[in-house]
Design a protein around this motif. Structure first.
Motif, PDB file in Angstrom:
ATOM      1  N   PHE A 146      -7.131   4.095  -4.105  1.00  0.00           N
ATOM      2  CA  PHE A 146      -8.254   3.341  -3.535  1.00  0.00           C
ATOM      3  C   PHE A 146      -7.927   1.858  -3.535  1.00  0.00           C
ATOM      4  O   PHE A 146      -7.029   1.395  -4.239  1.00  0.00           O
ATOM      5  CB  PHE A 146      -9.561   3.628  -4.277  1.00  0.00           C
ATOM      6  N   GLU A 147      -8.683   1.147  -2.719  1.00  0.00           N
ATOM      7  CA  GLU A 147      -8.468  -0.289  -2.559  1.00  0.00           C
ATOM      8  C   GLU A 147      -9.789  -1.015  -2.743  1.00  0.00           C
ATOM      9  O   GLU A 147     -10.822  -0.601  -2.201  1.00  0.00           O
ATOM     10  CB  GLU A 147      -7.897  -0.562  -1.168  1.00  0.00           C
ATOM     11  N   LEU A 148      -9.766  -2.090  -3.519  1.00  0.00           N
ATOM     12  CA  LEU A 148     -10.947  -2.902  -3.776  1.00  0.00           C
ATOM     13  C   LEU A 148     -10.621  -4.354  -3.474  1.00  0.00           C
ATOM     14  O   LEU A 148      -9.466  -4.772  -3.558  1.00  0.00           O
ATOM     15  CB  LEU A 148     -11.390  -2.778  -5.239  1.00  0.00           C
TER      16      LEU A 148
ATOM     17  N   ARG B   2       0.839  -1.208   0.000  1.00  0.00           N
ATOM     18  CA  ARG B   2       0.000   0.000   0.000  1.00  0.00           C
ATOM     19  C   ARG B   2       0.875   1.259   0.000  1.00  0.00           C
ATOM     20  O   ARG B   2       0.647   2.189  -0.774  1.00  0.00           O
ATOM     21  CB  ARG B   2      -0.908   0.012   1.221  1.00  0.00           C
TER      22      ARG B   2
ATOM     23  N   THR C  22      -3.662   3.302  -7.735  1.00  0.00           N
ATOM     24  CA  THR C  22      -3.371   4.731  -7.668  1.00  0.00           C
ATOM     25  C   THR C  22      -3.583   5.342  -9.041  1.00  0.00           C
ATOM     26  O   THR C  22      -2.980   4.900 -10.028  1.00  0.00           O
ATOM     27  CB  THR C  22      -1.923   4.998  -7.216  1.00  0.00           C
TER      28      THR C  22
ATOM     29  N   SER D 153     -16.172   8.448  -9.285  1.00  0.00           N
ATOM     30  CA  SER D 153     -15.810   8.566  -7.873  1.00  0.00           C
ATOM     31  C   SER D 153     -14.524   7.813  -7.552  1.00  0.00           C
ATOM     32  O   SER D 153     -13.894   8.057  -6.518  1.00  0.00           O
ATOM     33  CB  SER D 153     -16.947   8.048  -6.990  1.00  0.00           C
ATOM     34  N   TYR D 154     -14.131   6.893  -8.427  1.00  0.00           N
ATOM     35  CA  TYR D 154     -12.888   6.145  -8.248  1.00  0.00           C
ATOM     36  C   TYR D 154     -11.747   6.723  -9.094  1.00  0.00           C
ATOM     37  O   TYR D 154     -10.630   6.888  -8.602  1.00  0.00           O
ATOM     38  CB  TYR D 154     -13.082   4.676  -8.640  1.00  0.00           C
TER      39      TYR D 154
ATOM     40  N   ARG E 176       1.467   3.893  -3.381  1.00  0.00           N
ATOM     41  CA  ARG E 176       0.983   5.274  -3.215  1.00  0.00           C
ATOM     42  C   ARG E 176       2.129   6.273  -3.359  1.00  0.00           C
ATOM     43  O   ARG E 176       2.019   7.264  -4.071  1.00  0.00           O
ATOM     44  CB  ARG E 176       0.315   5.439  -1.845  1.00  0.00           C
TER      45      ARG E 176
ATOM     46  N   HIS F  71      -5.577   9.915  -6.956  1.00  0.00           N
ATOM     47  CA  HIS F  71      -6.474   9.224  -6.021  1.00  0.00           C
ATOM     48  C   HIS F  71      -6.030   7.781  -5.828  1.00  0.00           C
ATOM     49  O   HIS F  71      -5.778   7.061  -6.798  1.00  0.00           O
ATOM     50  CB  HIS F  71      -7.909   9.269  -6.574  1.00  0.00           C
TER      51      HIS F  71
END
Length: 307
Positions: free
Chosen positions: A234-236, A175, A246, A226-227, A179, A232
């Motif tokens: 995010f994690e799914l 992570r 990213t 929104s993703y 990032r 930005h």
């Protein structure tokens, strides 16, 4: 009525690598007439419809060397039947279509044949003689002058992601690395890539948002904005694993596509325009040369004395 002679039985005792050496046993069935064609004027005749003959060399062209005798027989008989049907339909058509319409068809056939020869000649000259190199300056100049033609019809993104198993060890390290993504992070992620289910660390390339939606779970066309936002993270996750994503940059629908994305299209446009100019110059030079050496002349029309 057109007379039809065709093979009711065609045997190939042996298939040679040279089809003109094929040995054929023929049984001829006469359908509409007792007249028999003469082999003196037609070499190796196989079938006849009226004045049209199918000869052995025509069959040799369509029968592959590696076919069995049985398959060769089937293929040959099917070809003969198709040929006979075509010839019969053609003869009936000529009897029933007005001569004026037939002449129109003949003119179209002549034009089509001429176009085939001419286009093949042009393409050969283009392939051999036209310069196909496009400089970066040419690409930039065309792009800058025609930017409005390159508006996007869907969003583009620059993105990096990693897909790992749900029980992946030390996922926090991943992570942080994806990032931050500095030089040490890149080296770390590349060294661990063999342990990822899938990944893409090349965030300098523009990708269609629809392609990202297909790769990542839970993202749809409706919620993608929104993703897929600039800078930005995010994690799914789903039953197959965890996705760490990213987003680097985003271009929206109706924005101007960057040159790096449309470069293949711009290159193709430039080459097509160059090709048209090349052919136009070729045609002009050919006409000028023919005029200069008296190969081409235009004669003055004589006026009708009655007018």
């Amino acid at each position: 009525m057109a007379e039809l002679l065709f093979l009711s039985e065609l045997r190939f005792p042996m298939i040679s690598t040279y089809k003109n050496k094929i040995s054929i046993g023929i049984t001829i069935l006469l359908l509409a007439s007792c007249n028999y064609f003469s082999s003196e004027s037609i070499a190796n005749p196989i079938a006849r419809v009226g004045e049209s003959y199918l000869v052995l060399s025509d069959l040799n062209k369509i029968i592959p060397d590696n076919l069995s005798p049985e398959d060769s027989t089937i293929l040959a008989n099917n070809y003969i039947q198709d040929w006979a049907q075509q010839q019969l339909m053609l003869s009936r058509a000529k009897l029933n279509i007005p001569e004026m319409k037939q002449q129109e068809f003949e003119d179209l056939v002549k034009q089509y044949r001429a176009d085939l020869y001419i286009n093949a000649y042009k393409e050969g000259l283009v392939a051999k003689s036209m310069d196909k190199q496009v400089s970066h300056m040419e690409l930039e100049t065309y792009y800058e002058n025609h930017k409005e033609n390159f508006k996007l019809n869907e969003r583009l993104v620059k993105i990096r992601y990693i897909n790992v198993a749900n029980d992946y060890d030390n996922i926090n390290q991943l992570r942080a690395a994806i990032r931050r993504f500095n030089h040490e992070d890149k080296q770390l992620l590349e060294s661990l890539a063999i342990t990822f289910k899938s990944y893409s660390l090349n965030d300098s390339t523009w990708v269609k948002s629809s392609s990202i939606i297909q790769k990542l779970p839970k993202i749809t066309m409706d919620n993608s904005e929104s993703y897929l936002k600039k800078s930005h993270f995010f994690e799914l996750s789903d039953s197959l694993g965890v996705y760490l994503v990213t987003v680097n940059e985003v271009l929206g629908r109706n924005d101007i596509a960057p040159l790096e994305y449309v470069e293949p299209t711009v290159r193709k446009i430039i080459l097509n325009k160059r090709k048209l100019d090349f052919i136009k110059n070729l045609e002009r030079e050919l006409l000028d040369e023919a005029t200069g050496n008296k190969e081409f002349e235009i004669f003055e029309l004589k006026q009708d004395s009655k007018q």
